[in-house]
Scaffold this active site. Structure first.
Site, mmCIF file in Angstrom:
data_model
loop_
_atom_site.group_PDB
_atom_site.id
_atom_site.type_symbol
_atom_site.label_atom_id
_atom_site.label_comp_id
_atom_site.label_asym_id
_atom_site.label_seq_id
_atom_site.Cartn_x
_atom_site.Cartn_y
_atom_site.Cartn_z
ATOM 1 N N TYR A 57 -11.653 16.350 2.892
ATOM 2 C CA TYR A 57 -12.034 15.690 3.871
ATOM 3 C C TYR A 57 -12.176 17.070 4.457
ATOM 4 O O TYR A 57 -11.937 17.588 4.797
ATOM 5 C CB TYR A 57 -10.149 15.270 4.376
ATOM 6 N N HIS A 125 -6.999 13.553 -7.152
ATOM 7 C CA HIS A 125 -8.438 12.335 -6.156
ATOM 8 C C HIS A 125 -8.999 11.190 -7.138
ATOM 9 O O HIS A 125 -8.739 10.216 -6.844
ATOM 10 C CB HIS A 125 -8.717 13.379 -5.483
ATOM 11 N N SER A 204 -5.663 3.714 3.670
ATOM 12 C CA SER A 204 -6.199 2.751 4.075
ATOM 13 C C SER A 204 -5.379 1.429 4.278
ATOM 14 O O SER A 204 -6.178 0.031 4.091
ATOM 15 C CB SER A 204 -7.454 2.086 3.778
ATOM 16 N N PRO A 205 -3.749 1.186 5.020
ATOM 17 C CA PRO A 205 -3.311 0.090 4.993
ATOM 18 C C PRO A 205 -3.727 -0.883 6.028
ATOM 19 O O PRO A 205 -3.624 -2.141 5.984
ATOM 20 C CB PRO A 205 -1.937 0.463 5.428
ATOM 21 N N LEU A 206 -5.251 -0.533 6.798
ATOM 22 C CA LEU A 206 -4.753 -1.028 8.345
ATOM 23 C C LEU A 206 -6.589 -1.288 7.702
ATOM 24 O O LEU A 206 -7.335 -1.954 8.351
ATOM 25 C CB LEU A 206 -5.594 -0.059 8.953
ATOM 26 N N GLY A 207 -6.523 -1.763 6.017
ATOM 27 C CA GLY A 207 -8.201 -2.025 5.885
ATOM 28 C C GLY A 207 -9.046 -1.528 6.182
ATOM 29 O O GLY A 207 -10.618 -1.921 6.985
ATOM 30 N N ARG A 208 -9.205 -0.089 6.883
ATOM 31 C CA ARG A 208 -9.891 1.588 7.397
ATOM 32 C C ARG A 208 -10.136 1.177 8.984
ATOM 33 O O ARG A 208 -11.492 0.693 9.823
ATOM 34 C CB ARG A 208 -11.177 1.314 6.929
ATOM 35 N N GLY A 209 -8.986 0.030 9.385
ATOM 36 C CA GLY A 209 -9.585 -0.194 10.960
ATOM 37 C C GLY A 209 -9.739 -1.553 11.279
ATOM 38 O O GLY A 209 -9.562 -1.909 12.064
ATOM 39 N N PHE A 210 -10.329 -2.456 10.386
ATOM 40 C CA PHE A 210 -10.766 -3.677 10.130
ATOM 41 C C PHE A 210 -9.651 -4.858 10.765
ATOM 42 O O PHE A 210 -9.806 -5.404 11.152
ATOM 43 C CB PHE A 210 -11.277 -3.789 9.015
HETATM 44 N N1 NAP Z 1 -6.643 8.087 -1.795
HETATM 45 C C1 NAP Z 1 -7.348 7.878 -1.832
HETATM 46 O O1 NAP Z 1 -9.292 8.039 -2.582
HETATM 47 C C2 NAP Z 1 -8.131 7.732 -0.106
HETATM 48 C C3 NAP Z 1 -9.233 6.952 0.813
HETATM 49 C C4 NAP Z 1 -9.129 7.015 1.746
HETATM 50 C C5 NAP Z 1 -8.320 7.027 2.751
HETATM 51 N N2 NAP Z 1 -6.933 7.836 2.134
HETATM 52 C C6 NAP Z 1 -5.515 8.292 2.687
HETATM 53 O O2 NAP Z 1 -5.326 7.182 3.722
HETATM 54 C C7 NAP Z 1 -5.018 8.139 5.407
HETATM 55 C C8 NAP Z 1 -5.452 5.608 5.672
HETATM 56 O O3 NAP Z 1 -6.366 5.803 5.215
HETATM 57 P P1 NAP Z 1 -8.036 5.047 6.009
HETATM 58 O O4 NAP Z 1 -7.090 6.056 7.565
HETATM 59 O O5 NAP Z 1 -9.023 5.575 5.508
HETATM 60 O O6 NAP Z 1 -7.581 4.253 7.289
HETATM 61 P P2 NAP Z 1 -6.875 3.295 7.875
HETATM 62 O O7 NAP Z 1 -5.184 3.625 8.418
HETATM 63 O O8 NAP Z 1 -6.171 1.777 7.694
HETATM 64 O O9 NAP Z 1 -7.283 3.095 9.521
HETATM 65 C C9 NAP Z 1 -8.233 3.685 10.210
HETATM 66 C C10 NAP Z 1 -8.623 3.856 11.083
HETATM 67 O O10 NAP Z 1 -8.106 2.868 11.785
HETATM 68 C C11 NAP Z 1 -7.983 2.498 12.566
HETATM 69 N N3 NAP Z 1 -6.191 2.682 13.673
HETATM 70 C C12 NAP Z 1 -5.483 3.174 13.591
HETATM 71 N N4 NAP Z 1 -4.407 2.446 13.980
HETATM 72 C C13 NAP Z 1 -4.792 1.662 14.550
HETATM 73 C C14 NAP Z 1 -4.627 0.929 15.454
HETATM 74 N N5 NAP Z 1 -2.556 0.569 15.364
HETATM 75 N N6 NAP Z 1 -5.092 0.020 16.291
HETATM 76 C C15 NAP Z 1 -6.218 -0.515 15.874
HETATM 77 N N7 NAP Z 1 -7.184 0.345 15.167
HETATM 78 C C16 NAP Z 1 -6.497 1.538 13.879
HETATM 79 C C17 NAP Z 1 -8.030 4.382 12.735
HETATM 80 O O11 NAP Z 1 -8.889 4.994 14.237
HETATM 81 P P3 NAP Z 1 -8.011 5.574 15.278
HETATM 82 O O12 NAP Z 1 -7.904 7.665 13.972
HETATM 83 O O13 NAP Z 1 -9.372 6.040 16.280
HETATM 84 O O14 NAP Z 1 -6.959 5.254 15.538
HETATM 85 C C18 NAP Z 1 -9.307 4.332 11.738
HETATM 86 O O15 NAP Z 1 -10.943 4.124 12.395
HETATM 87 C C19 NAP Z 1 -6.349 8.275 4.581
HETATM 88 O O16 NAP Z 1 -6.537 8.784 6.154
HETATM 89 C C20 NAP Z 1 -5.934 8.925 3.616
HETATM 90 O O17 NAP Z 1 -5.173 10.413 3.807
HETATM 91 C C21 NAP Z 1 -7.076 8.226 1.278
#
Ligand code: NAP
Length: 318
Positions: A57, A125, A204-210
């Site tokens: 990252y 990873h 990505s529990p928030l669907g990458r924000g979607f």
């Molecule tokens: N093992 C793997 O291959 C892998 C792949 C991807 C991710 N990960 C890990 O999983 C973690 C989480 O996944 P992710 O960051 O991809 O996805 P996520 O948690 O599904 O979504 C993150 C996105 O949602 C936004 N967000 C967060 N809280 C929000 C809220 N309450 N309201 C509106 N938008 C919100 C964030 O923007 P803001 O920052 O602007 O709040 C960011 O753009 C990563 O940080 C990483 O450590 C692991």
């Protein structure tokens, strides 16, 4: 609702809503170090101890950021990082590597960037296709013997790989994408984790924000955002996938909570020990996401979700 769980076979207790740190250094638009450090410190103040990063990252920048933020706070942190996806000095993608010598070096580099003596949870990873899982896990087990790593995990692997790996050294956690629009782990992975006493970590529990409803069109994403190249974020896919958000919104409005809280609470309701690592760069959203602990979903709510959320998401995960 239970806020914490014991991580797999370990002696570590982690909160079930941790913090994903990836977006603080890359992938989801611009970031700000001061704001990220405030968010990391606020997370600790709020009782969050489970933090997730990876050596790739920001090509190492994310581990350095966490090293800076946690310098005098390591006793309050359960840190997970990952190896296996190689990046060059300018961020270029250099493929996967699972060779034992590489794993040893990657771990030592992560320790140096983090400024700590051991990594609580060290994940593979992605598996390099040319190296057997037994060889990779053998190298990870050596790091445990050396005291450089406490527990080991795997990311994005299938059930058979988990079983083979677990025979070499106990696997503590499995990390895969899991959310209302990515439900693949329900098919086999949850069952294997339960059987072997492994914690499942939803990334990505928030669907990458979607799923929060914050992304209604591609115009909501900054130039260079990783999601602009993700098949679920084409304009056509967004139009289709908005059906997920509509169901979430209906429930959120009925309960007076936010869509992000419904999406996270739904994950916590899958079983008592599942964990999620939503990613955010800011304090306000961190606080909002932790509010998911207070959202109870009844059987009727869960059924409504099951019946109204489409089983097929438009666009593949990558
Ligand atoms: N093992 C793997 O291959 C892998 C792949 C991807 C991710 N990960 C890990 O999983 C973690 C989480 O996944 P992710 O960051 O991809 O996805 P996520 O948690 O599904 O979504 C993150 C996105 O949602 C936004 N967000 C967060 N809280 C929000 C809220 N309450 N309201 C509106 N938008 C919100 C964030 O923007 P803001 O920052 O602007 O709040 C960011 O753009 C990563 O940080 C990483 O450590 C692991």
């Amino acid at each position: 609702m239970k806020n914490s769980t014991i991580l797999g076979n370990s002696t570590l207790t982690v909160n079930r809503i941790g913090l994903g740190c990836m977006g603080m250094s890359e992938f989801y638009g611009s970031f700000n170090e001061t704001e990220s450090i405030h968010t990391l410190h606020r997370a600790i103040d709020l009782g969050v101890n489970f933090f997730d990063t990876a050596d790739m990252y920001g090509s190492g920048a994310n581990e350095k950021l966490l090293g800076k933020a946690f310098k005098s706070k390591w006793d309050k942190v359960v840190l997970a990082t990952k190896f296996g996806v190689m990046r060059g000095a300018n961020g270029e993608w250099l493929g996967l590597n699972g060779q034992p010598a590489y794993i040893q070096k990657a771990c030592e580099q992560s320790l140096s960037k983090l400024g700590t003596e051991s990594i609580d949870l060290y994940y593979m990873h992605r598996q390099a296709p040319d190296v057997e899982i037994e060889v990779i896990v053998g190298a990870m087990a050596d790091l445990v013997k050396q005291g450089k790593v406490k527990y080991i995990g795997l990311s994005e692997v299938n059930a058979e790989t988990i079983r083979r790996a677990h025979k070499v050294h106990p696997i503590t956690a499995i990390q895969s994408e899991y959310s209302l629009w990515s439900r693949e782990p329900e098919q086999e992975i949850f069952e294997v984790c339960k059987e072997l006493g492994i914690t499942f970590v939803s990334y990505s529990p928030l669907g990458r924000g979607f799923l929060t409803g914050a992304i209604k069109s591609r115009a909501d994403l900054e130039a260079g955002d990783f999601r602009l190249n993700n098949p679920r974020f084409t304009e056509d896919a967004i139009k289709e996938n908005v059906k997920f958000v509509e169901v979430i919104e209906q429930l959120a409005n009925a309960k007076g909570v936010t869509k992000a809280q419904i999406a996270l609470s739904w994950i916590l309701h899958q079983n008592d020990d599942i964990t999620a690592i939503p990613g955010t760069r800011n304090i306000h959203r961190l606080e909002e996401n932790l509010g998911a602990y207070n959202v109870t979903l009844s059987q009727a709510d869960m059924q409504l979700i099951e019946e109204s959320i489409p089983k097929m998401t438009t666009g593949s995960r990558y």
